[in-house]
Design an enzyme around this catalytic site. Structure first.
Site, PDB file in Angstrom:
ATOM      1  N   GLU A   1       0.893  -0.989   0.015  1.00 30.21           N
ATOM      2  CA  GLU A   1       0.016  -0.101  -0.061  1.00 30.21           C
ATOM      3  C   GLU A   1       0.766   1.334  -0.028  1.00 30.21           C
ATOM      4  OE1 GLU A   1      -3.156   0.362   2.779  1.00 30.21           O
ATOM      5  OE2 GLU A   1      -3.758  -1.613   2.844  1.00 30.21           O
TER       6      GLU A   1
HETATM    7  O1  LIG Z   1      -6.029   5.103   4.955  1.00 28.73           O
HETATM    8  C1  LIG Z   1      -5.908   4.478   3.712  1.00 28.73           C
HETATM    9  C2  LIG Z   1      -5.661   3.013   3.866  1.00 28.73           C
HETATM   10  C3  LIG Z   1      -6.847   2.401   4.262  1.00 28.73           C
HETATM   11  O2  LIG Z   1      -8.007   2.591   3.426  1.00 28.73           O
HETATM   12  C4  LIG Z   1      -6.587   0.822   4.106  1.00 28.73           C
HETATM   13  O3  LIG Z   1      -7.544  -0.198   4.405  1.00 28.73           O
HETATM   14  C5  LIG Z   1      -5.353   0.481   5.185  1.00 28.73           C
HETATM   15  O4  LIG Z   1      -4.813  -0.696   4.974  1.00 28.73           O
HETATM   16  C6  LIG Z   1      -4.627   1.424   5.514  1.00 28.73           C
HETATM   17  N1  LIG Z   1      -3.585   1.633   6.577  1.00 28.73           N
HETATM   18  C7  LIG Z   1      -2.936   2.773   6.222  1.00 28.73           C
HETATM   19  C8  LIG Z   1      -1.710   3.173   7.238  1.00 28.73           C
HETATM   20  C9  LIG Z   1      -2.011   2.986   8.743  1.00 28.73           C
HETATM   21  C10 LIG Z   1      -3.198   3.976   9.021  1.00 28.73           C
HETATM   22  C11 LIG Z   1      -4.528   3.215   8.940  1.00 28.73           C
HETATM   23  C12 LIG Z   1      -5.653   3.670   9.579  1.00 28.73           C
HETATM   24  C13 LIG Z   1      -5.544   5.196  10.101  1.00 28.73           C
HETATM   25  C14 LIG Z   1      -4.431   5.676   9.826  1.00 28.73           C
HETATM   26  C15 LIG Z   1      -3.135   5.146   9.296  1.00 28.73           C
HETATM   27  C16 LIG Z   1      -3.777   3.553   5.151  1.00 28.73           C
HETATM   28  N2  LIG Z   1      -4.626   2.793   4.865  1.00 28.73           N
END
Ligand SMILES: OC[C@@H]1[C@@H](O)[C@H](O)[C@@H](O)c2[nH]c(CCc3ccccc3)c[n+]21
Length: 481
Positions: free
Chosen positions: A386
């Protein structure tokens, strides 16, 4: 700048955020589903009030999105299977042998052919067949699929977050707080490997377990279920998720030869000032704890070696968005606001980097530094599973994309085995507690009509994918000097 020949380039997605959208595709049987529909949560501002059933509709529109992905030069997608779709009813009655060590840790769960056959009787065959159909559509185009088994929602029979919040975890199905989840997850994993083993080139057991226990039990303002503040609960969930990963790893291996890894939320931890050795200890305990244990069997906190947890990391999925900047004062790490994830939406960091609509600093150098550090620490194949930016105007995304792809190229070019770059994400989607307000898509979605529209950075992505690297005429976009 070219990547190696079979470099994987594409995007990642998840069931809960992408599947629903067309009537009949809803899956109401998960903790996240009830959580985002809970009127108290919406009134308290914990969740957005948007609903996943108004999402992009991948469950029905997957062929259109696969067509679009092909057009953009995508050769690999990381996708998921929703546990609550496969097993909407409890699977407790399918008994399997469970072995514990002297501390009561679950060191072995034995899901054999008979057990998966019995699970097959309980499974929602319509859902199973629909997943096989959706993912065959991609694989039969001669493209690669990475299958992740868990991306945050749990079946309601395993975790009822509203009951946990109302009555406490001891009087409600409490998900990862209950070690029965370790056994049930191993059974679910074995079943999917047995049923869908021919589809993926690689498996991942979980996406970002750290976010599940940190947001669920520590940073409860983030709006994640069950919003139950307890460090002890966070620790218990972490312990059970580590064991669940290892027991799922073992049981996937019984039914599939493909590599089994883990997709993890990493940030680049940067020390602005203070003693490095104090910071390194802090980093090991905060950032590398989970991956240390499932690769080396121990960590800075759990020093005693756990043979039942070690060597269960064939590859590592690196989710990278930004950094966290600290200074050490009296041997204590202090996080600095304004940088990394603590930047202001649409603002500028103290280092003069732009920040996304989500308030995350654009810091591509961190991805290169992180990939180098992860390879030195674990020595396994890495895939950036990601990387993306919430940017409704698509103002930051072209440079964000080229700069982070450049960081990956730089690491690969130094011999680090980065095997792929998967962007988050192809289309706009349901951003958990934030709903539809964060726009992460290379492709914009009109959630009323479900029509897809290419943002300019989709064309930048296509140039990179079809070139298998950064073409000279796009190198001006990299923010890294
Ligand atoms: O926030 C964008 C994406 C999500 O849509 C994915 O489902 C998830 O795997 C994901 N992880 C992260 C980095 C960690 C994070 C998670 C939630 C909130 C802030 C940071 C960013 N994202």
């Amino acid at each position: 700048m070219k990547f190696p020949k079979d470099f994987m380039i594409g995007y990642s997605s998840s069931p809960f955020q992408f599947e629903a959208g067309i009537p009949g595709s809803e899956d109401p049987n998960s903790d996240w589903w009830v959580w985002v529909h809970d009127p108290e949560n919406t009134a308290a501002g914990l969740v957005s009030g948007d609903f996943p059933e108004n999402g992009p509709g991948y469950w029905n529109l997957n062929q259109n999105d696969h067509d679009l992905a092909e057009k953009l030069g995508v050769n690999t997608i990381r996708v998921g299977v929703e546990w609550s779709r496969i097993f909407p009813k409890p699977t407790f009655n399918v008994k399997v042998p469970v072995e514990r060590d002297e501390n009561g840790s679950i060191v072995h769960v034995d899901v054999d052919d008979k057990a998966v056959e019995r699970l097959d009787e309980l499974a929602n065959k319509e859902a199973v067949n629909h997943y096989v159909e959706m993912y065959k559509d991609w694989v039969e185009r001669g493209r690669k699929l990475i299958l992740n088994l868990y991306h945050w929602p749990l079946p309601l029979w395993l975790h009822n977050p509203i009951m946990v919040r109302r009555m406490g975890p001891d009087r409600a199905p409490s998900g990862w707080l209950n070690e029965e989840s370790v056994v049930e997850f191993a059974k679910y994993a074995a079943y999917i490997a047995w049923k869908m083993g021919e589809l993926p080139v690689m498996w991942s057991t979980m996406n970002e377990p750290n976010v599940v226990y940190e947001q669920g039990y520590m940073f409860v303002k983030g709006g994640f279920p069950p919003g139950y503040l307890s460090l002890e609960a966070a620790d218990k969930a972490r312990r059970n998720m580590i064991q669940a990963h290892a027991r799922a790893y073992d049981n996937i291996k019984r039914f599939s030869k493909k590599p089994v890894g883990l997709i993890y939320a990493f940030q680049w931890f940067e020390l602005l000032e203070g003693p490095a050795e104090v910071f390194d200890k802090f980093k090991s305990s905060k950032l590398y704890y989970f991956t240390d244990i499932v690769s080396k069997g121990s960590s800075i906190i759990n020093v005693e070696y756990r043979r039942d947890l070690a060597n269960r990391l064939d590859w590592l999925g690196v989710n990278y968005y930004s950094r966290l900047v600290y200074k050490i004062v009296d041997d204590k790490p202090i996080i600095l606001h304004g940088y990394g994830f603590l930047c202001t939406p649409g603002g500028i960091s103290p280092a003069e980097n732009p920040c996304s609509d989500f308030g995350w600093e654009v810091y591509p150098e961190g991805l290169y530094l992180l990939l180098k550090e992860l390879y030195n620490r674990y020595g396994v194949d890495l895939i950036v599973t990601e990387n993306g930016v919430s940017d409704s105007r698509d103002a930051l995304r072209p440079a964000y994309l080229v700069s982070h792809v450049y960081s990956v190229w730089k690491a690969a070019n130094e011999g680090i085995p980065v095997k792929g770059y998967l962007h988050w994400s192809l289309t706009d989607n349901y951003e958990w507690a934030q709903g539809f307000r964060q726009k992460f898509g290379l492709v914009m979605v009109d959630f009323k009509t479900k029509k897809r529209y290419l943002r300019p950075s989709a064309l930048v992505f296509r140039e990179i994918a079809t070139h298998n690297g950064i073409p000279d005429e796009l190198q001006h976009l990299t923010l890294i000097q």
